[in-house]
Write a protein that holds these residues in place. Structure first.
Motif, mmCIF file in Angstrom:
data_model
loop_
_atom_site.group_PDB
_atom_site.id
_atom_site.type_symbol
_atom_site.label_atom_id
_atom_site.label_comp_id
_atom_site.label_asym_id
_atom_site.label_seq_id
_atom_site.Cartn_x
_atom_site.Cartn_y
_atom_site.Cartn_z
ATOM 1 N N ARG A 49 0.829 -1.205 0.000
ATOM 2 C CA ARG A 49 0.000 0.000 0.000
ATOM 3 C C ARG A 49 0.864 1.256 0.000
ATOM 4 O O ARG A 49 0.417 2.325 -0.427
ATOM 5 N N LEU B 211 1.551 2.887 -3.361
ATOM 6 C CA LEU B 211 0.311 3.506 -3.838
ATOM 7 C C LEU B 211 0.069 4.830 -3.115
ATOM 8 O O LEU B 211 -0.322 5.829 -3.732
ATOM 9 N N ASN B 212 0.328 4.830 -1.799
ATOM 10 C CA ASN B 212 0.152 6.068 -1.035
ATOM 11 C C ASN B 212 1.163 7.135 -1.433
ATOM 12 O O ASN B 212 0.874 8.333 -1.359
ATOM 13 N N ASN C 183 2.351 7.518 -4.440
ATOM 14 C CA ASN C 183 2.156 7.865 -5.855
ATOM 15 C C ASN C 183 3.403 7.605 -6.702
ATOM 16 O O ASN C 183 3.816 8.435 -7.513
ATOM 17 N N VAL D 120 3.613 4.624 -8.428
ATOM 18 C CA VAL D 120 3.202 3.547 -9.331
ATOM 19 C C VAL D 120 2.935 4.121 -10.713
ATOM 20 O O VAL D 120 2.402 5.232 -10.846
ATOM 21 N N SER E 102 1.353 5.223 -13.958
ATOM 22 C CA SER E 102 -0.043 5.569 -14.249
ATOM 23 C C SER E 102 -0.607 4.602 -15.282
ATOM 24 O O SER E 102 0.083 4.145 -16.193
ATOM 25 N N ALA F 195 -4.098 -0.373 -12.659
ATOM 26 C CA ALA F 195 -5.092 -0.361 -11.587
ATOM 27 C C ALA F 195 -4.449 -0.817 -10.279
ATOM 28 O O ALA F 195 -3.485 -1.588 -10.279
ATOM 29 N N ASP F 196 -5.010 -0.315 -9.178
ATOM 30 C CA ASP F 196 -4.445 -0.654 -7.874
ATOM 31 C C ASP F 196 -4.450 -2.159 -7.632
ATOM 32 O O ASP F 196 -3.469 -2.722 -7.137
ATOM 33 N N TRP F 197 -5.535 -2.826 -7.992
ATOM 34 C CA TRP F 197 -5.618 -4.268 -7.742
ATOM 35 C C TRP F 197 -4.623 -5.038 -8.602
ATOM 36 O O TRP F 197 -4.075 -6.068 -8.170
ATOM 37 N N PHE G 197 -1.653 -3.867 -9.612
ATOM 38 C CA PHE G 197 -0.342 -3.661 -9.002
ATOM 39 C C PHE G 197 -0.191 -4.515 -7.746
ATOM 40 O O PHE G 197 0.881 -5.096 -7.506
ATOM 41 N N MET G 198 -1.244 -4.612 -6.925
ATOM 42 C CA MET G 198 -1.174 -5.391 -5.692
ATOM 43 C C MET G 198 -0.924 -6.865 -5.990
ATOM 44 O O MET G 198 -0.078 -7.503 -5.348
#
Length: 442
Positions: free
Chosen positions: A135, A138-139, A141, A143, A145, A148-150, A152-153
Protein backbone atom coordinates in the motif's frame (compact mmCIF):
# COMPACT_ATOMS: atom_id res chain seq x y z
CA UNK A 1 57.64 -16.69 8.84
CA UNK A 2 54.12 -17.08 10.17
CA UNK A 3 51.52 -17.89 7.56
CA UNK A 4 49.02 -15.19 6.66
CA UNK A 5 45.57 -16.65 7.54
CA UNK A 6 43.87 -14.65 4.77
CA UNK A 7 46.32 -16.01 2.20
CA UNK A 8 45.79 -19.47 3.68
CA UNK A 9 42.09 -19.25 2.84
CA UNK A 10 42.86 -18.93 -0.87
CA UNK A 11 45.58 -21.61 -0.82
CA UNK A 12 43.07 -24.29 0.16
CA UNK A 13 41.08 -25.14 -2.95
CA UNK A 14 37.88 -26.29 -1.23
CA UNK A 15 37.78 -23.30 1.15
CA UNK A 16 38.63 -20.88 -1.67
CA UNK A 17 35.75 -22.20 -3.78
CA UNK A 18 33.37 -21.95 -0.85
CA UNK A 19 34.37 -18.36 -0.08
CA UNK A 20 34.12 -17.28 -3.73
CA UNK A 21 30.75 -19.04 -4.10
CA UNK A 22 29.45 -17.23 -1.02
CA UNK A 23 30.66 -13.86 -2.32
CA UNK A 24 28.97 -14.55 -5.68
CA UNK A 25 25.64 -15.29 -3.97
CA UNK A 26 25.93 -12.08 -1.94
CA UNK A 27 26.53 -10.09 -5.16
CA UNK A 28 23.33 -11.58 -6.63
CA UNK A 29 21.52 -10.53 -3.47
CA UNK A 30 22.72 -6.94 -3.81
CA UNK A 31 21.74 -6.79 -7.51
CA UNK A 32 18.22 -7.99 -6.72
CA UNK A 33 17.95 -5.30 -4.03
CA UNK A 34 18.02 -2.51 -6.64
CA UNK A 35 15.77 -4.10 -9.31
CA UNK A 36 12.25 -2.67 -8.76
CA UNK A 37 9.08 -4.73 -8.87
CA UNK A 38 6.91 -4.29 -12.01
CA UNK A 39 4.76 -1.18 -11.99
CA UNK A 40 7.11 1.16 -10.09
CA UNK A 41 7.78 4.51 -11.76
CA UNK A 42 11.50 5.01 -11.12
CA UNK A 43 11.29 8.72 -11.92
CA UNK A 44 8.57 9.35 -9.35
CA UNK A 45 10.36 7.10 -6.85
CA UNK A 46 13.58 9.12 -7.21
CA UNK A 47 11.64 12.36 -6.68
CA UNK A 48 9.98 10.97 -3.58
CA UNK A 49 13.25 9.72 -2.05
CA UNK A 50 14.92 13.06 -2.79
CA UNK A 51 12.08 15.04 -1.19
CA UNK A 52 11.77 12.83 1.89
CA UNK A 53 15.49 12.83 2.69
CA UNK A 54 17.38 10.03 4.39
CA UNK A 55 15.50 10.07 7.69
CA UNK A 56 12.04 10.71 9.03
CA UNK A 57 10.09 8.17 7.01
CA UNK A 58 9.10 6.17 10.06
CA UNK A 59 8.59 2.47 9.49
CA UNK A 60 10.09 2.76 5.98
CA UNK A 61 13.49 3.71 7.46
CA UNK A 62 13.35 0.79 9.89
CA UNK A 63 12.43 -1.85 7.28
CA UNK A 64 14.76 -0.33 4.69
CA UNK A 65 17.79 -0.57 6.94
CA UNK A 66 17.48 -4.32 7.53
CA UNK A 67 16.82 -5.04 3.84
CA UNK A 68 19.94 -3.16 2.75
CA UNK A 69 17.98 -0.45 0.90
CA UNK A 70 15.78 -2.99 -0.92
CA UNK A 71 12.60 -1.72 0.75
CA UNK A 72 12.90 1.95 -0.22
CA UNK A 73 13.64 0.84 -3.79
CA UNK A 74 10.49 -1.34 -3.72
CA UNK A 75 12.71 -4.01 -5.25
CA UNK A 76 12.27 -7.73 -5.85
CA UNK A 77 13.79 -8.41 -2.41
CA UNK A 78 11.94 -5.65 -0.54
CA UNK A 79 10.57 -8.13 2.03
CA UNK A 80 14.02 -9.68 2.53
CA UNK A 81 14.28 -12.89 4.54
CA UNK A 82 12.52 -11.55 7.64
CA UNK A 83 9.24 -13.39 6.82
CA UNK A 84 11.17 -16.67 6.76
CA UNK A 85 12.99 -15.89 10.01
CA UNK A 86 9.77 -14.91 11.78
CA UNK A 87 8.03 -18.06 10.51
CA UNK A 88 10.96 -20.25 11.55
CA UNK A 89 10.95 -18.82 15.07
CA UNK A 90 7.18 -19.29 15.38
CA UNK A 91 7.54 -22.88 14.11
CA UNK A 92 10.29 -23.64 16.65
CA UNK A 93 8.19 -22.30 19.50
CA UNK A 94 5.12 -24.18 18.18
CA UNK A 95 7.06 -27.46 18.19
CA UNK A 96 7.82 -26.95 21.86
CA UNK A 97 4.29 -25.83 22.77
CA UNK A 98 2.28 -28.33 20.66
CA UNK A 99 3.25 -31.99 21.28
CA UNK A 100 1.87 -33.11 17.87
CA UNK A 101 4.39 -30.98 15.97
CA UNK A 102 7.18 -32.17 18.24
CA UNK A 103 6.29 -35.80 17.54
CA UNK A 104 6.40 -35.10 13.79
CA UNK A 105 9.85 -33.52 14.15
CA UNK A 106 11.15 -36.57 16.07
CA UNK A 107 9.96 -39.05 13.41
CA UNK A 108 12.28 -40.28 10.66
CA UNK A 109 12.42 -37.49 8.09
CA UNK A 110 10.43 -35.29 10.45
CA UNK A 111 12.85 -32.36 10.23
CA UNK A 112 12.36 -32.20 6.48
CA UNK A 113 8.59 -32.13 6.99
CA UNK A 114 8.92 -29.25 9.46
CA UNK A 115 11.13 -27.38 6.98
CA UNK A 116 8.53 -27.92 4.28
CA UNK A 117 5.77 -26.63 6.56
CA UNK A 118 7.94 -23.59 7.36
CA UNK A 119 8.36 -22.80 3.65
CA UNK A 120 4.61 -23.06 3.05
CA UNK A 121 3.91 -20.82 6.03
CA UNK A 122 6.52 -18.33 4.77
CA UNK A 123 4.61 -17.97 1.48
CA UNK A 124 1.46 -17.18 3.46
CA UNK A 125 3.30 -14.62 5.63
CA UNK A 126 4.83 -12.98 2.53
CA UNK A 127 1.42 -12.57 0.94
CA UNK A 128 0.03 -11.02 4.13
CA UNK A 129 2.95 -8.61 4.41
CA UNK A 130 2.60 -7.80 0.72
CA UNK A 131 -1.01 -6.73 1.24
CA UNK A 132 0.05 -4.32 3.99
CA UNK A 133 3.38 -2.99 2.70
CA UNK A 134 2.51 -2.66 -0.99
CA UNK A 135 0.00 0.00 0.00
CA UNK A 136 2.98 2.30 0.59
CA UNK A 137 3.98 2.81 -3.09
CA UNK A 138 0.31 3.51 -3.84
CA UNK A 139 0.15 6.07 -1.03
CA UNK A 140 3.42 7.66 -2.23
CA UNK A 141 2.16 7.87 -5.86
CA UNK A 142 5.20 6.08 -7.30
CA UNK A 143 3.20 3.55 -9.33
CA UNK A 144 3.12 3.82 -13.12
CA UNK A 145 -0.04 5.57 -14.25
CA UNK A 146 -2.55 3.36 -16.07
CA UNK A 147 -2.09 0.36 -13.79
CA UNK A 148 -5.09 -0.36 -11.59
CA UNK A 149 -4.45 -0.65 -7.87
CA UNK A 150 -5.62 -4.27 -7.74
CA UNK A 151 -3.39 -5.21 -10.68
CA UNK A 152 -0.34 -3.66 -9.00
CA UNK A 153 -1.17 -5.39 -5.69
CA UNK A 154 -1.44 -8.84 -7.30
CA UNK A 155 1.73 -8.43 -9.36
CA UNK A 156 3.59 -6.97 -6.39
CA UNK A 157 2.48 -9.71 -3.97
CA UNK A 158 3.53 -12.47 -6.36
CA UNK A 159 6.84 -10.77 -7.21
CA UNK A 160 7.91 -9.98 -3.66
CA UNK A 161 6.87 -13.44 -2.45
CA UNK A 162 8.92 -15.03 -5.23
CA UNK A 163 11.82 -12.76 -4.25
CA UNK A 164 11.75 -13.95 -0.62
CA UNK A 165 11.50 -17.61 -1.67
CA UNK A 166 14.46 -17.07 -4.02
CA UNK A 167 16.46 -15.55 -1.14
CA UNK A 168 15.62 -18.61 0.98
CA UNK A 169 17.00 -20.81 -1.80
CA UNK A 170 20.15 -18.68 -2.05
CA UNK A 171 20.65 -19.03 1.70
CA UNK A 172 20.35 -22.82 1.46
CA UNK A 173 22.92 -22.86 -1.35
CA UNK A 174 25.37 -21.00 0.89
CA UNK A 175 24.79 -23.57 3.64
CA UNK A 176 25.58 -26.43 1.24
CA UNK A 177 28.26 -25.01 -1.06
CA UNK A 178 29.50 -21.90 0.75
CA UNK A 179 30.70 -20.91 4.19
CA UNK A 180 28.64 -19.49 7.05
CA UNK A 181 24.92 -19.48 7.73
CA UNK A 182 23.24 -18.44 4.48
CA UNK A 183 20.17 -16.62 5.79
CA UNK A 184 22.18 -14.80 8.45
CA UNK A 185 24.80 -13.73 5.90
CA UNK A 186 22.09 -12.24 3.66
CA UNK A 187 20.86 -10.07 6.55
CA UNK A 188 24.45 -9.24 7.49
CA UNK A 189 25.18 -8.09 3.92
CA UNK A 190 22.10 -5.87 3.87
CA UNK A 191 23.13 -4.16 7.10
CA UNK A 192 26.77 -3.71 6.04
CA UNK A 193 25.64 -2.30 2.67
CA UNK A 194 23.95 0.58 4.52
CA UNK A 195 27.02 1.48 6.56
CA UNK A 196 28.82 3.66 3.94
CA UNK A 197 25.70 5.77 3.41
CA UNK A 198 25.20 6.07 7.18
CA UNK A 199 28.77 7.36 7.62
CA UNK A 200 28.33 9.81 4.73
CA UNK A 201 25.13 11.20 6.30
CA UNK A 202 26.91 11.64 9.63
CA UNK A 203 29.84 13.44 7.94
CA UNK A 204 27.43 15.77 6.15
CA UNK A 205 25.71 16.57 9.45
CA UNK A 206 29.07 17.37 11.06
CA UNK A 207 30.07 19.64 8.17
CA UNK A 208 26.72 21.40 8.38
CA UNK A 209 27.45 21.91 12.10
CA UNK A 210 24.30 20.04 13.06
CA UNK A 211 26.37 17.57 15.11
CA UNK A 212 29.11 18.22 17.63
CA UNK A 213 32.26 16.28 16.55
CA UNK A 214 33.16 15.65 20.20
CA UNK A 215 29.84 13.85 20.75
CA UNK A 216 30.41 11.81 17.59
CA UNK A 217 33.88 10.72 18.74
CA UNK A 218 32.55 9.75 22.16
CA UNK A 219 29.74 7.81 20.46
CA UNK A 220 32.23 5.87 18.31
CA UNK A 221 34.34 5.04 21.38
CA UNK A 222 31.17 3.84 23.11
CA UNK A 223 30.33 1.75 20.04
CA UNK A 224 33.72 -0.02 20.21
CA UNK A 225 33.18 -0.76 23.91
CA UNK A 226 29.68 -2.10 23.22
CA UNK A 227 31.01 -4.38 20.46
CA UNK A 228 33.59 -5.81 22.87
CA UNK A 229 30.86 -6.43 25.46
CA UNK A 230 28.62 -8.09 22.86
CA UNK A 231 31.47 -10.40 21.76
CA UNK A 232 32.09 -11.31 25.39
CA UNK A 233 28.38 -11.96 25.91
CA UNK A 234 28.04 -14.03 22.72
CA UNK A 235 30.93 -16.31 23.71
CA UNK A 236 30.20 -16.46 27.44
CA UNK A 237 29.28 -19.90 28.80
CA UNK A 238 28.29 -21.33 32.16
CA UNK A 239 29.56 -24.91 32.17
CA UNK A 240 27.63 -27.36 34.38
CA UNK A 241 29.89 -30.40 35.12
CA UNK A 242 28.35 -33.83 34.53
CA UNK A 243 29.96 -37.17 35.45
CA UNK A 244 29.01 -40.37 33.63
CA UNK A 245 29.60 -43.70 35.34
CA UNK A 246 31.27 -46.59 33.56
CA UNK A 247 28.90 -49.05 31.89
CA UNK A 248 28.79 -52.13 29.67
CA UNK A 249 26.82 -52.08 26.42
CA UNK A 250 26.83 -55.48 24.73
CA UNK A 251 30.45 -56.62 24.68
CA UNK A 252 31.86 -53.11 24.96
CA UNK A 253 32.85 -51.53 28.23
CA UNK A 254 32.74 -47.73 28.50
CA UNK A 255 34.96 -46.07 31.11
CA UNK A 256 33.69 -43.38 33.44
CA UNK A 257 34.09 -39.92 31.97
CA UNK A 258 33.39 -36.28 32.77
CA UNK A 259 31.61 -33.76 30.58
CA UNK A 260 29.67 -30.53 30.96
CA UNK A 261 26.46 -28.83 29.84
CA UNK A 262 27.20 -25.46 28.16
CA UNK A 263 24.64 -22.80 29.06
CA UNK A 264 25.09 -19.54 27.14
CA UNK A 265 24.57 -16.23 28.94
CA UNK A 266 21.85 -15.43 26.42
CA UNK A 267 20.55 -18.80 25.10
CA UNK A 268 17.81 -17.17 23.01
CA UNK A 269 20.20 -15.00 20.99
CA UNK A 270 18.59 -12.16 19.06
CA UNK A 271 15.16 -13.86 18.94
CA UNK A 272 13.59 -11.82 21.83
CA UNK A 273 14.55 -8.55 20.09
CA UNK A 274 13.06 -9.69 16.76
CA UNK A 275 9.84 -10.85 18.44
CA UNK A 276 9.45 -7.68 20.52
CA UNK A 277 10.09 -5.31 17.61
CA UNK A 278 7.78 -7.31 15.30
CA UNK A 279 4.87 -7.12 17.75
CA UNK A 280 5.30 -3.39 18.40
CA UNK A 281 5.61 -2.47 14.70
CA UNK A 282 2.42 -4.26 13.62
CA UNK A 283 0.09 -1.36 14.62
CA UNK A 284 2.45 1.15 12.96
CA UNK A 285 2.56 -0.91 9.74
CA UNK A 286 -1.22 -1.17 9.64
CA UNK A 287 -1.70 2.55 10.25
CA UNK A 288 0.94 3.59 7.71
CA UNK A 289 -0.21 1.19 4.99
CA UNK A 290 -3.98 1.55 5.29
CA UNK A 291 -4.14 5.17 6.51
CA UNK A 292 -5.88 4.14 9.72
CA UNK A 293 -4.06 7.04 11.31
CA UNK A 294 -6.95 9.30 10.17
CA UNK A 295 -9.07 7.82 12.96
CA UNK A 296 -8.66 9.16 16.47
CA UNK A 297 -7.95 5.73 17.97
CA UNK A 298 -5.18 4.78 15.54
CA UNK A 299 -3.72 8.25 15.83
CA UNK A 300 -3.32 7.78 19.59
CA UNK A 301 -1.85 4.30 19.10
CA UNK A 302 0.78 5.54 16.63
CA UNK A 303 1.64 8.48 18.90
CA UNK A 304 1.98 6.21 21.93
CA UNK A 305 4.15 3.74 20.00
CA UNK A 306 6.62 6.34 18.81
CA UNK A 307 9.91 4.43 18.68
CA UNK A 308 11.63 7.10 20.76
CA UNK A 309 8.78 7.55 23.24
CA UNK A 310 8.75 6.30 26.86
CA UNK A 311 5.77 3.95 26.36
CA UNK A 312 7.41 2.21 23.39
CA UNK A 313 10.78 1.87 25.14
CA UNK A 314 9.16 0.49 28.30
CA UNK A 315 7.06 -2.06 26.41
CA UNK A 316 10.06 -2.95 24.24
CA UNK A 317 12.21 -3.70 27.31
CA UNK A 318 9.51 -5.76 29.04
CA UNK A 319 8.78 -7.80 25.90
CA UNK A 320 12.49 -8.55 25.36
CA UNK A 321 12.83 -9.84 28.94
CA UNK A 322 9.60 -11.86 28.62
CA UNK A 323 10.60 -13.53 25.34
CA UNK A 324 14.12 -14.20 26.63
CA UNK A 325 12.66 -16.16 29.56
CA UNK A 326 9.95 -17.82 27.47
CA UNK A 327 12.20 -18.99 24.64
CA UNK A 328 14.91 -20.19 27.04
CA UNK A 329 12.45 -22.22 29.08
CA UNK A 330 10.93 -23.95 26.05
CA UNK A 331 14.22 -24.54 24.19
CA UNK A 332 16.29 -25.58 27.24
CA UNK A 333 13.78 -27.59 29.24
CA UNK A 334 15.44 -28.52 32.57
CA UNK A 335 13.12 -31.53 32.91
CA UNK A 336 14.22 -33.02 29.57
CA UNK A 337 17.90 -32.26 30.23
CA UNK A 338 17.68 -33.95 33.65
CA UNK A 339 15.92 -36.95 32.11
CA UNK A 340 18.64 -37.37 29.45
CA UNK A 341 21.39 -37.17 32.08
CA UNK A 342 19.73 -39.87 34.22
CA UNK A 343 19.07 -42.15 31.22
CA UNK A 344 22.76 -42.00 30.27
CA UNK A 345 23.90 -42.77 33.80
CA UNK A 346 25.10 -39.25 34.53
CA UNK A 347 25.04 -37.07 37.61
CA UNK A 348 25.90 -33.50 38.58
CA UNK A 349 28.53 -33.41 41.35
CA UNK A 350 27.04 -32.36 44.68
CA UNK A 351 23.42 -32.48 43.41
CA UNK A 352 21.04 -35.34 44.23
CA UNK A 353 19.26 -36.90 41.28
CA UNK A 354 15.78 -35.75 42.36
CA UNK A 355 17.03 -32.15 42.76
CA UNK A 356 18.72 -31.98 39.36
CA UNK A 357 15.79 -30.29 37.58
CA UNK A 358 15.43 -27.66 40.33
CA UNK A 359 19.19 -26.96 40.22
CA UNK A 360 19.26 -26.50 36.43
CA UNK A 361 16.18 -24.25 36.58
CA UNK A 362 17.83 -22.05 39.20
CA UNK A 363 21.02 -21.79 37.12
CA UNK A 364 19.07 -20.85 33.98
CA UNK A 365 17.09 -18.18 35.81
CA UNK A 366 20.29 -16.64 37.18
CA UNK A 367 21.83 -16.58 33.69
CA UNK A 368 18.80 -15.34 31.73
CA UNK A 369 18.07 -12.31 33.93
CA UNK A 370 21.40 -10.49 33.38
CA UNK A 371 21.49 -11.75 29.79
CA UNK A 372 18.04 -10.34 29.02
CA UNK A 373 18.84 -7.03 30.73
CA UNK A 374 22.04 -6.73 28.68
CA UNK A 375 20.06 -7.58 25.53
CA UNK A 376 17.53 -4.86 26.39
CA UNK A 377 20.30 -2.33 26.93
CA UNK A 378 21.82 -3.07 23.51
CA UNK A 379 18.38 -2.94 21.85
CA UNK A 380 17.65 0.51 23.33
CA UNK A 381 20.91 2.12 22.20
CA UNK A 382 19.58 3.46 18.84
CA UNK A 383 16.59 5.20 20.46
CA UNK A 384 18.69 6.56 23.32
CA UNK A 385 21.25 7.97 20.87
CA UNK A 386 18.54 9.75 18.87
CA UNK A 387 17.03 11.18 22.08
CA UNK A 388 20.35 12.19 23.67
CA UNK A 389 21.93 13.71 20.53
CA UNK A 390 19.40 15.74 18.50
CA UNK A 391 20.02 15.41 14.79
CA UNK A 392 21.96 12.14 15.10
CA UNK A 393 21.29 10.14 11.87
CA UNK A 394 18.89 7.25 12.36
CA UNK A 395 20.86 4.97 10.04
CA UNK A 396 24.00 5.47 12.13
CA UNK A 397 22.03 4.92 15.33
CA UNK A 398 20.77 1.56 14.01
CA UNK A 399 24.37 0.47 13.43
CA UNK A 400 25.48 1.53 16.91
CA UNK A 401 23.18 -0.95 18.65
CA UNK A 402 19.98 -2.92 18.52
CA UNK A 403 19.26 -5.93 16.34
CA UNK A 404 21.76 -4.91 13.67
CA UNK A 405 24.75 -4.91 16.03
CA UNK A 406 23.77 -8.26 17.56
CA UNK A 407 23.34 -9.78 14.09
CA UNK A 408 26.63 -8.40 12.77
CA UNK A 409 28.66 -9.65 15.74
CA UNK A 410 26.93 -13.04 15.87
CA UNK A 411 27.23 -13.73 12.13
CA UNK A 412 30.85 -12.56 12.07
CA UNK A 413 31.82 -14.89 14.94
CA UNK A 414 29.97 -17.83 13.39
CA UNK A 415 31.54 -17.33 9.94
CA UNK A 416 35.02 -16.92 11.45
CA UNK A 417 34.54 -20.15 13.40
CA UNK A 418 33.61 -22.08 10.25
CA UNK A 419 36.54 -20.68 8.26
CA UNK A 420 38.88 -21.44 11.16
CA UNK A 421 37.57 -25.00 11.24
CA UNK A 422 38.45 -25.46 7.57
CA UNK A 423 41.92 -23.99 8.12
CA UNK A 424 42.61 -26.24 11.11
CA UNK A 425 41.39 -29.27 9.18
CA UNK A 426 44.07 -28.58 6.55
CA UNK A 427 46.75 -28.04 9.25
CA UNK A 428 46.80 -24.25 8.94
CA UNK A 429 46.80 -21.71 11.74
CA UNK A 430 43.44 -20.21 12.63
CA UNK A 431 42.24 -16.66 12.05
CA UNK A 432 43.01 -15.62 15.63
CA UNK A 433 46.14 -15.76 17.73
CA UNK A 434 46.59 -19.31 18.91
CA UNK A 435 44.31 -20.58 16.16
CA UNK A 436 41.20 -20.88 18.33
CA UNK A 437 38.13 -18.80 18.97
CA UNK A 438 37.65 -19.36 22.67
CA UNK A 439 34.38 -19.21 24.57
CA UNK A 440 34.40 -17.29 27.84
CA UNK A 441 34.01 -19.52 30.86
CA UNK A 442 31.84 -18.07 33.62
Amino acid sequence: MANNPIAGIFRIRDLRNRVLFTLGILVIHRIGSVVPIPGIDMGELSKYLASSGTDGRGIVDYLDFFSGGAFSNFSLFMLGVMPYITTSIIMQVSMLVFPALKRIAEEEGGRKKIQRYTRYATVFVCLLQGVALLRLPLNYNVVVSGIADWQFMIIGMLTTTAGTIFLMWLGEQINVKGVGNGISLLIFTGIVARMPNAFMVMIREIRAQNLNPVFVILTIVMFVIVVILVVYEQQGLRKIPVNYAGRIVGRKQYRAQGSYIPFKINPSGVIPVIFASSILTIPIQLSTSFAFGNSEFWGKVVTALNTNGPIYLTLYTLLIIFFAYFYTQVSLNPMEISKQIRENGGSIPGIRSENMELYLTRILNRIVLPGSLFLSMIALIPSLLIIAIPGFPQQMAYIMGGTSLLIMVGVDLDTMSQIEGHLKMHHHDGLTKGGKLRSRNL
